[in-house]
Design a protein around this motif. Structure first.
Motif, PDB file in Angstrom:
ATOM      1  N   ASP A   3       0.861  -1.187   0.000  1.00 39.59           N
ATOM      2  CA  ASP A   3       0.000   0.000   0.000  1.00 39.59           C
ATOM      3  C   ASP A   3       0.889   1.226   0.000  1.00 39.59           C
ATOM      4  N   THR A   4       1.228   1.707  -1.203  1.00 39.61           N
ATOM      5  CA  THR A   4       2.094   2.858  -1.359  1.00 39.61           C
ATOM      6  C   THR A   4       1.235   4.097  -1.535  1.00 39.61           C
ATOM      7  N   VAL A   5       1.594   5.140  -0.821  1.00 43.05           N
ATOM      8  CA  VAL A   5       0.879   6.401  -0.959  1.00 43.05           C
ATOM      9  C   VAL A   5       1.404   7.108  -2.198  1.00 43.05           C
ATOM     10  N   ARG A  85     -17.640  -6.194 -14.928  1.00 45.37           N
ATOM     11  CA  ARG A  85     -16.591  -6.338 -13.907  1.00 45.37           C
ATOM     12  C   ARG A  85     -15.529  -5.261 -14.060  1.00 45.37           C
ATOM     13  N   ASN A  86     -15.103  -5.013 -15.291  1.00 42.75           N
ATOM     14  CA  ASN A  86     -14.081  -3.986 -15.513  1.00 42.75           C
ATOM     15  C   ASN A  86     -14.591  -2.595 -15.180  1.00 42.75           C
ATOM     16  N   GLY A  87     -15.835  -2.311 -15.510  1.00 37.95           N
ATOM     17  CA  GLY A  87     -16.400  -1.003 -15.190  1.00 37.95           C
ATOM     18  C   GLY A  87     -16.502  -0.779 -13.694  1.00 37.95           C
ATOM     19  N   MET A  88     -16.933  -1.804 -12.973  1.00 38.05           N
ATOM     20  CA  MET A  88     -17.011  -1.689 -11.518  1.00 38.05           C
ATOM     21  C   MET A  88     -15.616  -1.596 -10.907  1.00 38.05           C
ATOM     22  N   ARG A  89     -14.645  -2.241 -11.538  1.00 35.86           N
ATOM     23  CA  ARG A  89     -13.271  -2.159 -11.041  1.00 35.86           C
ATOM     24  C   ARG A  89     -12.779  -0.714 -11.056  1.00 35.86           C
ATOM     25  N   ASP A  90     -13.107   0.013 -12.116  1.00 34.34           N
ATOM     26  CA  ASP A  90     -12.701   1.425 -12.198  1.00 34.34           C
ATOM     27  C   ASP A  90     -13.276   2.221 -11.032  1.00 34.34           C
ATOM     28  N   THR A  91     -14.538   1.993 -10.721  1.00 32.66           N
ATOM     29  CA  THR A  91     -15.176   2.704  -9.612  1.00 32.66           C
ATOM     30  C   THR A  91     -14.558   2.301  -8.280  1.00 32.66           C
ATOM     31  N   LEU A  92     -14.320   1.010  -8.088  1.00 30.48           N
ATOM     32  CA  LEU A  92     -13.738   0.541  -6.829  1.00 30.48           C
ATOM     33  C   LEU A  92     -12.326   1.094  -6.632  1.00 30.48           C
ATOM     34  N   GLU A  93     -11.549   1.185  -7.711  1.00 30.18           N
ATOM     35  CA  GLU A  93     -10.192   1.730  -7.602  1.00 30.18           C
ATOM     36  C   GLU A  93     -10.207   3.188  -7.157  1.00 30.18           C
ATOM     37  N   ASP A  94     -11.229   3.919  -7.557  1.00 22.53           N
ATOM     38  CA  ASP A  94     -11.307   5.336  -7.203  1.00 22.53           C
ATOM     39  C   ASP A  94     -11.678   5.560  -5.746  1.00 22.53           C
ATOM     40  N   TYR A  95     -12.532   4.717  -5.182  1.00 25.43           N
ATOM     41  CA  TYR A  95     -13.112   5.012  -3.874  1.00 25.43           C
ATOM     42  C   TYR A  95     -12.691   4.086  -2.741  1.00 25.43           C
ATOM     43  N   MET A  96     -11.985   2.996  -3.034  1.00 21.98           N
ATOM     44  CA  MET A  96     -11.600   2.071  -1.965  1.00 21.98           C
ATOM     45  C   MET A  96     -10.107   1.791  -2.035  1.00 21.98           C
ATOM     46  N   HIS A  97      -9.535   1.490  -0.863  1.00 19.66           N
ATOM     47  CA  HIS A  97      -8.100   1.245  -0.786  1.00 19.66           C
ATOM     48  C   HIS A  97      -7.828   0.136   0.217  1.00 19.66           C
ATOM     49  N   GLY A  98      -6.676  -0.514   0.061  1.00 13.11           N
ATOM     50  CA  GLY A  98      -6.220  -1.501   1.024  1.00 13.11           C
ATOM     51  C   GLY A  98      -7.051  -2.776   1.017  1.00 13.11           C
ATOM     52  N   VAL A 100     -10.031  -3.321   2.134  1.00  9.97           N
ATOM     53  CA  VAL A 100     -11.428  -3.113   1.733  1.00  9.97           C
ATOM     54  C   VAL A 100     -11.530  -3.197   0.210  1.00  9.97           C
ATOM     55  N   TYR A 101     -10.553  -2.656  -0.490  1.00  4.03           N
ATOM     56  CA  TYR A 101     -10.536  -2.725  -1.954  1.00  4.03           C
ATOM     57  C   TYR A 101     -10.427  -4.173  -2.424  1.00  4.03           C
ATOM     58  N   ARG A 102      -9.539  -4.932  -1.811  1.00  2.00           N
ATOM     59  CA  ARG A 102      -9.363  -6.333  -2.203  1.00  2.00           C
ATOM     60  C   ARG A 102     -10.636  -7.140  -1.964  1.00  2.00           C
ATOM     61  N   LEU A 103     -11.304  -6.891  -0.836  1.00  4.71           N
ATOM     62  CA  LEU A 103     -12.559  -7.581  -0.549  1.00  4.71           C
ATOM     63  C   LEU A 103     -13.637  -7.170  -1.558  1.00  4.71           C
ATOM     64  N   ALA A 104     -13.722  -5.889  -1.852  1.00  6.94           N
ATOM     65  CA  ALA A 104     -14.716  -5.411  -2.817  1.00  6.94           C
ATOM     66  C   ALA A 104     -14.450  -5.990  -4.209  1.00  6.94           C
ATOM     67  N   MET A 105     -13.185  -6.086  -4.602  1.00 10.39           N
ATOM     68  CA  MET A 105     -12.858  -6.673  -5.901  1.00 10.39           C
ATOM     69  C   MET A 105     -13.203  -8.154  -5.943  1.00 10.39           C
ATOM     70  N   LEU A 106     -12.968  -8.857  -4.842  1.00 12.17           N
ATOM     71  CA  LEU A 106     -13.332 -10.273  -4.780  1.00 12.17           C
ATOM     72  C   LEU A 106     -14.844 -10.436  -4.922  1.00 12.17           C
ATOM     73  N   LEU A 107     -15.600  -9.639  -4.193  1.00 10.74           N
ATOM     74  CA  LEU A 107     -17.060  -9.708  -4.274  1.00 10.74           C
ATOM     75  C   LEU A 107     -17.550  -9.300  -5.667  1.00 10.74           C
ATOM     76  N   ASN A 108     -16.924  -8.307  -6.258  1.00 12.67           N
ATOM     77  CA  ASN A 108     -17.276  -7.884  -7.605  1.00 12.67           C
ATOM     78  C   ASN A 108     -17.033  -9.013  -8.599  1.00 12.67           C
ATOM     79  N   THR A 109     -15.887  -9.658  -8.521  1.00 14.35           N
ATOM     80  CA  THR A 109     -15.564 -10.757  -9.421  1.00 14.35           C
ATOM     81  C   THR A 109     -16.530 -11.922  -9.231  1.00 14.35           C
ATOM     82  N   LEU A 110     -16.807 -12.275  -7.993  1.00 11.44           N
ATOM     83  CA  LEU A 110     -17.731 -13.381  -7.734  1.00 11.44           C
ATOM     84  C   LEU A 110     -19.143 -13.064  -8.224  1.00 11.44           C
ATOM     85  N   PHE A 111     -19.595 -11.835  -8.018  1.00 14.52           N
ATOM     86  CA  PHE A 111     -20.926 -11.442  -8.490  1.00 14.52           C
ATOM     87  C   PHE A 111     -21.012 -11.525 -10.007  1.00 14.52           C
TER      88      PHE A 111
END
Length: 130
Positions: A3-5, A85-98, A100-111
């Motif tokens: 997690d690089t700033v 999935r790719n469109g939601m990934r763009d949104t998740l990258e903008d608003y989530m980090h660390g 929480v982002y990894r969990l959201a991406m996992l849930l996005n992929t599974l959905f």
């Protein structure tokens, strides 16, 4: 994954490298290709919707049961799921980090995987088993 700033100075400096260039390029190309495929298949989808407007279930199964209609329709569902999935990934990258982002991406992929398998599976069931 570290997690690089990322600061404005890093972004403004063209010699600094952050992120994965190959993955970003693959994401960019995948998003554009799936979008183009969606536009092409839009005509096919409109044909199916107009053709089936006001029909009963037997007629719908009859049209979707033809392999030349059902198989491309199942492929369309898969392509739309990848694009989603790719469109939601763009949104998740903008608003989530660390984490929480990894969990959201996992849930996005599974959905998206669940949607693709359920939709394509339902259409292919009609094609191959009526």
């Amino acid at each position: 994954m570290r997690d690089t700033v990322i600061t404005k100075d890093m972004i403004a400096n063209p010699t600094s490298h952050y992120g994965n260039a190959k993955a970003s390029t693959r994401h960019f190309i995948t998003q554009r290709v799936t979008g183009a495929i969606n536009i092409v298949f839009l005509g096919f989808l409109l044909f199916i919707v107009v053709r089936l407007a006001g029909q009963d279930r037997a007629d719908i199964v009859g049209v979707l049961g033809a392999w030349w209609v059902g198989v491309p329709f199942a492929v369309l569902i898969g392509v739309v799921a990848v694009h989603m999935r790719n469109g939601m990934r763009d949104t998740l990258e903008d608003y989530m980090h660390g984490s929480v982002y990894r969990l959201a991406m996992l849930l996005n992929t599974l959905f998206c995987l669940l949607i693709a398998l359920a939709g394509a599976g339902a259409v292919l069931k009609i094609v191959f088993w009526g």
